[in-house]
Design a protein around this motif. Structure first.
Motif, PDB file in Angstrom:
ATOM      1  N   TRP A   1      59.582  17.757  44.302  1.00  0.00           N
ATOM      2  CA  TRP A   1      60.839  17.464  45.001  1.00  0.00           C
ATOM      3  C   TRP A   1      60.803  16.118  45.695  1.00  0.00           C
ATOM      4  CZ3 TRP A   1      62.519  20.290  41.784  1.00  0.00           C
ATOM      5  CH2 TRP A   1      62.561  21.671  41.762  1.00  0.00           C
TER       6      TRP A   1
ATOM      7  N   PHE B   1      55.400  20.885  45.548  1.00  0.00           N
ATOM      8  CA  PHE B   1      56.817  20.478  45.642  1.00  0.00           C
ATOM      9  C   PHE B   1      57.021  19.422  46.716  1.00  0.00           C
ATOM     10  CE2 PHE B   1      58.596  23.369  42.657  1.00  0.00           C
ATOM     11  CZ  PHE B   1      57.720  24.447  42.639  1.00  0.00           C
ATOM     12  N   ARG B   2      56.316  19.613  47.865  1.00  0.00           N
ATOM     13  CA  ARG B   2      56.670  18.782  49.029  1.00  0.00           C
ATOM     14  C   ARG B   2      55.551  17.856  49.493  1.00  0.00           C
ATOM     15  NH1 ARG B   2      58.778  23.646  48.911  1.00  0.00           N
ATOM     16  NH2 ARG B   2      61.058  23.740  48.830  1.00  0.00           N
ATOM     17  N   ASP B   3      54.435  17.815  48.749  1.00  0.00           N
ATOM     18  CA  ASP B   3      53.441  16.795  49.085  1.00  0.00           C
ATOM     19  C   ASP B   3      53.974  15.443  48.630  1.00  0.00           C
ATOM     20  OD1 ASP B   3      50.687  19.050  48.376  1.00  0.00           O
ATOM     21  OD2 ASP B   3      51.635  18.529  50.272  1.00  0.00           O
TER      22      ASP B   3
ATOM     23  N   GLU C   1      44.785  21.908  42.859  1.00  0.00           N
ATOM     24  CA  GLU C   1      43.500  21.369  42.371  1.00  0.00           C
ATOM     25  C   GLU C   1      43.274  21.674  40.894  1.00  0.00           C
ATOM     26  OE1 GLU C   1      42.089  23.043  46.241  1.00  0.00           O
ATOM     27  OE2 GLU C   1      40.357  21.809  45.771  1.00  0.00           O
TER      28      GLU C   1
ATOM     29  N   GLY D   1      48.083  27.949  50.613  1.00  0.00           N
ATOM     30  CA  GLY D   1      48.741  26.811  49.962  1.00  0.00           C
ATOM     31  C   GLY D   1      50.250  26.878  49.894  1.00  0.00           C
ATOM     32  N   THR D   2      50.862  27.297  51.019  1.00  0.00           N
ATOM     33  CA  THR D   2      52.318  27.264  51.048  1.00  0.00           C
ATOM     34  C   THR D   2      52.781  26.586  52.332  1.00  0.00           C
ATOM     35  OG1 THR D   2      54.366  28.559  50.942  1.00  0.00           O
ATOM     36  CG2 THR D   2      52.476  29.613  52.007  1.00  0.00           C
ATOM     37  N   SER D   3      53.880  25.822  52.211  1.00  0.00           N
ATOM     38  CA  SER D   3      54.331  25.003  53.348  1.00  0.00           C
ATOM     39  C   SER D   3      55.080  25.830  54.388  1.00  0.00           C
ATOM     40  CB  SER D   3      55.242  23.884  52.833  1.00  0.00           C
ATOM     41  OG  SER D   3      56.347  24.456  52.115  1.00  0.00           O
TER      42      SER D   3
ATOM     43  N   GLN E   1      54.516  32.660  44.941  1.00  0.00           N
ATOM     44  CA  GLN E   1      55.769  31.919  44.791  1.00  0.00           C
ATOM     45  C   GLN E   1      55.694  31.050  43.536  1.00  0.00           C
ATOM     46  OE1 GLN E   1      57.229  30.405  48.953  1.00  0.00           O
ATOM     47  NE2 GLN E   1      54.984  30.507  48.993  1.00  0.00           N
TER      48      GLN E   1
ATOM     49  N   GLY F   1      51.108  29.851  47.299  1.00  0.00           N
ATOM     50  CA  GLY F   1      52.120  28.837  47.030  1.00  0.00           C
ATOM     51  C   GLY F   1      51.500  27.751  46.166  1.00  0.00           C
ATOM     52  N   ALA F   2      52.260  26.695  45.979  1.00  0.00           N
ATOM     53  CA  ALA F   2      51.872  25.636  45.037  1.00  0.00           C
ATOM     54  C   ALA F   2      50.505  25.029  45.358  1.00  0.00           C
ATOM     55  CB  ALA F   2      52.945  24.548  45.031  1.00  0.00           C
ATOM     56  N   GLY F   3      50.092  25.105  46.624  1.00  0.00           N
ATOM     57  CA  GLY F   3      48.806  24.515  47.015  1.00  0.00           C
ATOM     58  C   GLY F   3      47.615  25.173  46.344  1.00  0.00           C
TER      59      GLY F   3
ATOM     60  N   HIS G   1      59.139  34.426  42.404  1.00  0.00           N
ATOM     61  CA  HIS G   1      60.062  33.359  41.973  1.00  0.00           C
ATOM     62  C   HIS G   1      60.143  33.249  40.460  1.00  0.00           C
ATOM     63  CE1 HIS G   1      59.762  31.062  46.074  1.00  0.00           C
ATOM     64  NE2 HIS G   1      60.461  32.155  46.147  1.00  0.00           N
TER      65      HIS G   1
ATOM     66  N   ASN H   1      45.120  26.409  54.221  1.00  0.00           N
ATOM     67  CA  ASN H   1      45.965  25.268  53.845  1.00  0.00           C
ATOM     68  C   ASN H   1      45.216  23.988  54.172  1.00  0.00           C
ATOM     69  OD1 ASN H   1      48.205  23.369  53.641  1.00  0.00           O
ATOM     70  ND2 ASN H   1      49.542  25.159  53.766  1.00  0.00           N
TER      71      ASN H   1
ATOM     72  N   ALA I   1      41.928  24.715  48.918  1.00  0.00           N
ATOM     73  CA  ALA I   1      41.884  26.132  48.516  1.00  0.00           C
ATOM     74  C   ALA I   1      40.621  26.447  47.718  1.00  0.00           C
ATOM     75  CB  ALA I   1      43.120  26.463  47.690  1.00  0.00           C
TER      76      ALA I   1
ATOM     77  N   VAL J   1      60.187  27.772  52.828  1.00  0.00           N
ATOM     78  CA  VAL J   1      61.198  28.435  51.994  1.00  0.00           C
ATOM     79  C   VAL J   1      61.163  29.937  52.253  1.00  0.00           C
ATOM     80  CG1 VAL J   1      61.933  28.873  49.611  1.00  0.00           C
ATOM     81  CG2 VAL J   1      61.062  26.631  50.267  1.00  0.00           C
TER      82      VAL J   1
HETATM   83  N1  APR Z   1      44.521  23.456  49.089  1.00  0.00           N
HETATM   84  C1  APR Z   1      45.247  24.137  50.017  1.00  0.00           C
HETATM   85  N2  APR Z   1      46.529  23.838  50.329  1.00  0.00           N
HETATM   86  C2  APR Z   1      47.093  22.797  49.684  1.00  0.00           C
HETATM   87  C3  APR Z   1      46.408  22.042  48.705  1.00  0.00           C
HETATM   88  C4  APR Z   1      45.064  22.407  48.422  1.00  0.00           C
HETATM   89  N3  APR Z   1      44.337  21.737  47.514  1.00  0.00           N
HETATM   90  N4  APR Z   1      47.247  21.061  48.255  1.00  0.00           N
HETATM   91  C5  APR Z   1      48.406  21.224  48.911  1.00  0.00           C
HETATM   92  N5  APR Z   1      48.315  22.252  49.773  1.00  0.00           N
HETATM   93  C6  APR Z   1      49.355  22.788  50.652  1.00  0.00           C
HETATM   94  C7  APR Z   1      50.222  21.748  51.297  1.00  0.00           C
HETATM   95  O1  APR Z   1      49.648  21.323  52.523  1.00  0.00           O
HETATM   96  C8  APR Z   1      51.521  22.519  51.512  1.00  0.00           C
HETATM   97  O2  APR Z   1      51.498  23.191  52.768  1.00  0.00           O
HETATM   98  O3  APR Z   1      50.218  23.551  49.838  1.00  0.00           O
HETATM   99  C9  APR Z   1      51.524  23.550  50.398  1.00  0.00           C
HETATM  100  C10 APR Z   1      52.510  23.239  49.287  1.00  0.00           C
HETATM  101  O4  APR Z   1      53.798  23.340  49.831  1.00  0.00           O
HETATM  102  P1  APR Z   1      55.074  23.212  48.864  1.00  0.00           P
HETATM  103  O5  APR Z   1      54.897  22.041  47.983  1.00  0.00           O
HETATM  104  O6  APR Z   1      56.285  23.312  49.746  1.00  0.00           O
HETATM  105  O7  APR Z   1      54.983  24.495  47.925  1.00  0.00           O
HETATM  106  P2  APR Z   1      55.394  25.979  48.266  1.00  0.00           P
HETATM  107  O8  APR Z   1      55.147  26.300  49.703  1.00  0.00           O
HETATM  108  O9  APR Z   1      54.751  26.836  47.261  1.00  0.00           O
HETATM  109  O10 APR Z   1      56.981  25.957  47.992  1.00  0.00           O
HETATM  110  C11 APR Z   1      57.664  27.176  48.139  1.00  0.00           C
HETATM  111  O11 APR Z   1      59.699  26.132  47.340  1.00  0.00           O
HETATM  112  O12 APR Z   1      60.819  24.744  45.894  1.00  0.00           O
HETATM  113  C12 APR Z   1      60.511  26.051  46.160  1.00  0.00           C
HETATM  114  O13 APR Z   1      60.414  27.741  44.541  1.00  0.00           O
HETATM  115  C13 APR Z   1      59.708  26.642  45.030  1.00  0.00           C
HETATM  116  O14 APR Z   1      57.985  28.324  45.161  1.00  0.00           O
HETATM  117  C14 APR Z   1      58.416  27.093  45.693  1.00  0.00           C
HETATM  118  C15 APR Z   1      58.811  27.216  47.158  1.00  0.00           C
END
Ligand code: APR
Length: 240
Positions: A36, A29-31, A23, A181-183, A96, A17-19, A114, A207, A225, A186
């Motif tokens: 978002w 998206f949600r930090d 770095e 790295g995904t919350s 994702q 995921g975005a996490g 995605h 995470n 990560a 979703v």
């Molecule tokens: N290392 C590890 N984890 C990290 C780091 C890091 N450096 N930085 C942030 N994270 C974690 C956060 O703690 C969080 O749990 O990455 C996660 C990011 O969560 P979101 O911002 O919700 O991203 P994601 O889970 O990928 O979102 C899923 O939501 O909006 C939709 O399509 C979009 O693909 C996306 C989906």
């Protein structure tokens, strides 16, 4: 085959995921500084939003594409690419993320459930075309030359993600499922851990903090990560 946590592992599924790209300098998206938190996803990431105000949506994705060109893969992307090359079994990497940092780190067969920032989708001919440039309603489809038929090839809220059949098959068959790295907020990606566990897989969450589905994972690797993923890959490869 690799020995991990006392088990022989042959087939891995890694979900990112975005996490994993945070770095590298791409916002999650949600930090607290996430996309978002600054924008309303209902105004930018739904088919209705695109129909209502296409120019705003084009601008949002053009700006994310331009930002992507300024960053590079980090140690987590590189470690996963190394795992794909060196692991004595199957590694299915599903992300994702719509960035291309896994590919730029050397990963192959990246499953973008995605979609991808670096692609356009034509609503007239249905074809996907690569692009690293900005595009909008005035851009014609490179395949069918239709005007005003192109949209970002990104799966929006309310749309079906790509490759779900293959993902389901891989999850049903895996010995180890790793989420990086995904919350866990979703779906359907947030449900993958449950499917993997039902298939008897060991499940690991990497995470910075506990995700929404943290309790479903057998073990947690807490931390950035770029530290946790290389360490986990080293452990997996040492078990060969
Ligand atoms: N290392 C590890 N984890 C990290 C780091 C890091 N450096 N930085 C942030 N994270 C974690 C956060 O703690 C969080 O749990 O990455 C996660 C990011 O969560 P979101 O911002 O919700 O991203 P994601 O889970 O990928 O979102 C899923 O939501 O909006 C939709 O399509 C979009 O693909 C996306 C989906």
């Amino acid at each position: 085959m690799s020995l991990f946590d006392g088990r022989f592992i042959q087939r891995l599924v890694v979900l990112t995921g975005a996490g994993v790209s945070a770095e590298s300098g791409l916002p999650t998206f949600r930090d607290s500084d996430g996309l978002w938190e600054q924008h309303d996803p209902m105004e930018l990431a739904t088919p209705e939003a695109f129909a209502r105000n296409p120019e705003l949506v084009y601008r949002f994705y053009n700006s994310r594409r331009a930002q992507l060109a300024k960053v590079g893969p980090n140690a987590a992307h590189l470690a996963l690419a190394h795992l794909q090359r060196a692991f004595p079994g199957e590694v299915f990497l599903v992300t994702q993320n719509v960035d291309d940092l896994h590919e730029r780190a050397g990963s192959s067969q990246v499953c973008h459930m995605h979609g991808e920032l670096l692609a356009m989708l034509c609503s007239a001919c249905g074809r996907q075309s690569p692009t690293a440039e900005p595009f909008d309603g005035a851009t014609t489809c490179p395949d069918c030359a239709s005007p005003g038929s192109l949209r970002p090839d990104v799966v929006w809220f309310g749309e079906m993600p790509y490759h779900m059949d293959e993902i389901a098959t891989r999850l049903a068959d895996c010995d180890l499922f790793i989420a990086v790295g995904t919350s866990g907020l979703v779906y359907p990606a947030a449900g993958f851990v449950r499917t993997a566990r039902a298939a008897g897989a060991t499940t690991v969450e990497v995470n910075l903090e506990a995700s929404d589905t943290a309790g479903l994972f057998h073990t947690q690797r807490r931390g950035p990560a770029t530290e946790q993923v290389p360490a986990l890959v080293e452990e997996l490869l040492a078990g060969r």
